[in-house]
Write an enzyme that holds these catalytic residues in place. Structure first.
Site, PDB file in Angstrom:
ATOM      1  N   ASP A 321      -8.691 -24.028  -5.803  1.00 53.15           N
ATOM      2  CA  ASP A 321      -9.329 -24.082  -7.111  1.00 53.15           C
ATOM      3  C   ASP A 321      -8.517 -25.085  -7.939  1.00 53.15           C
ATOM      4  O   ASP A 321      -7.342 -25.325  -7.641  1.00 53.15           O
ATOM      5  CB  ASP A 321      -9.295 -22.693  -7.749  1.00 53.15           C
ATOM      6  CG  ASP A 321      -9.664 -22.733  -9.221  1.00 53.15           C
ATOM      7  OD1 ASP A 321     -10.744 -23.229  -9.532  1.00 53.15           O
ATOM      8  OD2 ASP A 321      -8.842 -22.274 -10.043  1.00 53.15           O
ATOM      9  N   ASP A 520      -6.721 -18.469  -8.921  1.00 54.15           N
ATOM     10  CA  ASP A 520      -5.980 -17.635  -9.874  1.00 54.15           C
ATOM     11  C   ASP A 520      -6.861 -16.790 -10.774  1.00 54.15           C
ATOM     12  O   ASP A 520      -6.371 -15.889 -11.445  1.00 54.15           O
ATOM     13  CB  ASP A 520      -5.095 -18.518 -10.758  1.00 54.15           C
ATOM     14  CG  ASP A 520      -5.912 -19.275 -11.798  1.00 54.15           C
ATOM     15  OD1 ASP A 520      -6.975 -19.812 -11.430  1.00 54.15           O
ATOM     16  OD2 ASP A 520      -5.489 -19.322 -12.967  1.00 54.15           O
TER      17      ASP A 520
END
Length: 625
Positions: A321, A520
């Site tokens: 990501d 995250d």
């Protein structure tokens, strides 16, 4: 000494057993005493106590045969034919190797012990009348008010009630520089108050703190055997059965066919029972696995199971990501552009006054940039939702906000150079905030989510392992390409919604076979759960941490290369142990068939190999990349 003996009862009994054996040898060979066999029997009972308990529980409760059964039978067999000293020595050395293994395992669990010691057992709690009492940390409830004095560890997660606190969060983030906390900021258990006493309010139960979750994950990993370890353990039962069948056959064949005396045949059978035991083979994987997990924990990287550590070497691609993983996760002012003949100090003062009371991430970034700028009093402030601010200052109208809100009302056209610069910044992923006064552009500010310092180096290290690096992001393709180029990432997939990420992870699994996903946030959790190995950042959300297989507590992507190297080293050591232990078993069996070794030598060779295998596995505790 007494405390050590109680804490290491297995080793204590082993030492007593060894002392009795020495006494028995003195009585037998120096004084030729008839009491020597009784001393050896007592040594046998003391040294073999825990082995007998383990064998009994495994055999009658678990319906499982283990190596303890073989050792006890071999020692009993040796005693039956009059080899009391050899039987006692066999039990002593077997007990010694077992005690050393227990102590070694305890050492490899030091990581969790040290973690648990970082949180204080008690806390200073405010009563309703304002008095302070000391209570156990595990008795704290949500809403309790606590006092934390200078130098003390924060007992539990909560929010700061005082105006200011300086906290060392190295135990969680690994960053040595203390951070400044303001009122209502979160504070984390096991971090340290560096400055004045402060008050805080508890926001979670003790078992739900970040630190408790970290400890639970380490414990879970240490108690979960790897596939290799599970496979070896599953072989133990079948292997022991084969040995128990082979030994009587060996005695009969050597007695009836090779015409050995029954005593020699039986003695050699007891030696075979000893040297054919798979003690070293059984210990080939578990100590190395446990030591590696502890080493990772020491490096502030949590594995939820030994399997994950083993499987890291199978990775063909790692998916990242962008926001909060490759980047810092919040915008900062990268560049400020002031128009020619503009009063830059006045512009900054008005901008700071306008954004001063906002908590929006963009406002926070601007305020951080303007930290040393003086604050002025405004005549008026009008917040136009979704557009920006209209400000009255010194009888002039100022505008702060988006391109459409500020630039469309300008009384003049911008030069081509300025427009090109703005377009280039936007292509690079910058968010532009514009400031005008009386419809004249005064300045614009480029806000970027900066790359983490270690991102580029981490990507490079992974690529040296032959691992493809891929970025999934919701950003525009041009912005994603710019970041990918700076980091050296192999492939990007942009303009993605959270549900799109799951689809792309599945597509990449088909293409590469075995992939990991690093993220995250809540939006990353489905993709993390879908990947073969899910990896979350320690500063991420609870759901991302719960669905992942690995948690990087320090948010340092370079830990990924460390983990892969750790896995490769661990597997190399396990292979060494398996080859070594099997080789020793074969060598000792052949030596016994040719009557080249005695029972004591067989015991030393067999148990010595077990100790060496354990010590070899424990080298992982001191692994350095």
């Amino acid at each position: 000494m007494i405390l050590w003996a109680k804490a290491n009862i297995e080793m204590t009994l082993t030492i007593f057993s060894g002392i009795l054996i020495v006494l028995g040898f003195v009585l037998q060979y120096v004084y030729h005493s008839p009491f020597a066999p009784y001393i050896f029997i007592i040594s046998f009972i003391i040294g073999g106590y825990f082995s007998f308990i383990d064998a009994y529980q495994e055999l009658f409760h678990e319906k499982h045969l283990n190596v303890d059964v073989l050792m006890i039978l071999a020692a009993l067999g040796a005693s039956v034919i009059g080899y009391w000293a050899e039987g006692a020595l066999l039990i002593f050395i077997f007990s010694l190797s077992g005690s050393l293994e227990i102590m070694a395992m305890a050492k490899s669990r030091d990581a969790i012990t040290k973690l648990m010691q970082m949180t204080p057992d008690t806390a200073r709690k405010y009563e309703a009348d304002g008095s302070i009492i000391e209570v156990n940390t595990n008795e704290l409830k949500v809403g309790d008010r606590l006092q934390v004095r200078k130098g003390e560890s924060i007992p539990i997660d909560g929010v700061l009630e005082s105006d200011l606190a300086i906290i060392n969060e190295a135990s969680i983030t690994g960053e040595p520089i203390p951070v400044t906390k303001s009122k209502n900021d979160p504070v984390i258990g096991a971090t340290i108050n560096e400055e004045s006493t402060f008050d805080m309010v508890v926001t979670v139960e003790n078992e739900n703190t970040l630190f408790s979750k970290i400890i639970a994950m380490v414990e879970e990993a240490q108690n979960t055997p790897s596939k290799t370890d599970s496979f070896i353990q599953s072989l133990e039962d079948h292997y022991v059965k084969i040995v128990l069948i082979a030994v009587p056959l060996f005695i009969l064949v050597t007695f009836l066919v090779f015409k050995w005396s029954f005593q020699e045949a039986f003695y050699r059978g007891m030696v075979l029972l000893t040297v054919a035991s798979p003690c070293a083979l059984v210990a080939s994987a578990a100590p190395a696995n446990l030591a590696s997990i502890s080493r990772a924990a020491k490096n502030e990287m949590i594995f939820k199971g030994s399997d994950t550590l083993e499987q890291l070497t199978e990775l063909k691609a790692i998916i990242f990501d962008k926001t909060g993983t490759l980047t810092v996760g919040h915008p900062v002012v990268s560049t400020a552009y002031f128009m020619e003949n503009t009063d830059s100090e006045l512009t900054k003062k008005v901008l700071k006054a306008g954004e001063f009371r906002s908590t929006h991430p963009i406002a926070m970034a601007l305020l951080e940039y303007l930290e040393t700028t003086d604050l002025v009093d405004l005549t008026s402030l009008n917040d136009i939702t979704g557009k920006g601010l209209e400000i009255g200052y010194q009888d002039k109208l100022w505008k702060i906000g988006s391109r459409n809100f500020v630039l469309e009302s300008l009384s003049h056209d911008l030069s081509e150079d300025i427009r090109n610069t703005m377009e280039t910044l936007q292509e690079q992923g910058a968010t532009l905030i514009y400031v005008s006064c009386e419809n004249n552009l005064m300045a614009y500010f480029a806000l970027m989510d900066d790359l983490k310092e270690d991102s580029a180096e981490a990507i490079k290290e992974l690529q040296t392992h032959g691992i493809k690096t891929i970025m999934l992001t919701g950003d525009q393709e041009k912005s994603a390409l710019h970041i990918a180029k700076k980091l050296g990432i192999d492939e990007i997939r942009a303009n993605l919604l959270p549900q799109d990420k799951v689809k792309h992870v599945k597509d990449l699994q088909k293409e590469y076979g075995y992939v990991a996903m690093v993220g995250d946030g809540i939006n990353d959790a489905p993709a993390i759960a879908t990947a073969n190995i899910g990896i979350s950042m320690g500063s991420g959300t609870d759901i991302a941490m719960e669905t992942s297989d690995i948690v990087l507590i320090k948010d340092n992507l370079k830990q990924l290369a460390f983990a892969i190297n750790l896995s490769e080293k661990m597997q190399a050591i396990i292979k060494q142990n398996i080859i070594f232990s099997l080789s020793i078993i074969v060598l000792l069996i052949l030596s016994n068939i040719f009557q080249a070794i005695s029972l004591p030598i067989g015991v030393v060779g067999h148990e010595g190999s077990t100790i060496l295998v354990i010590l070899n596995g424990l080298r992982m505790l001191n692994y350095k990349q």
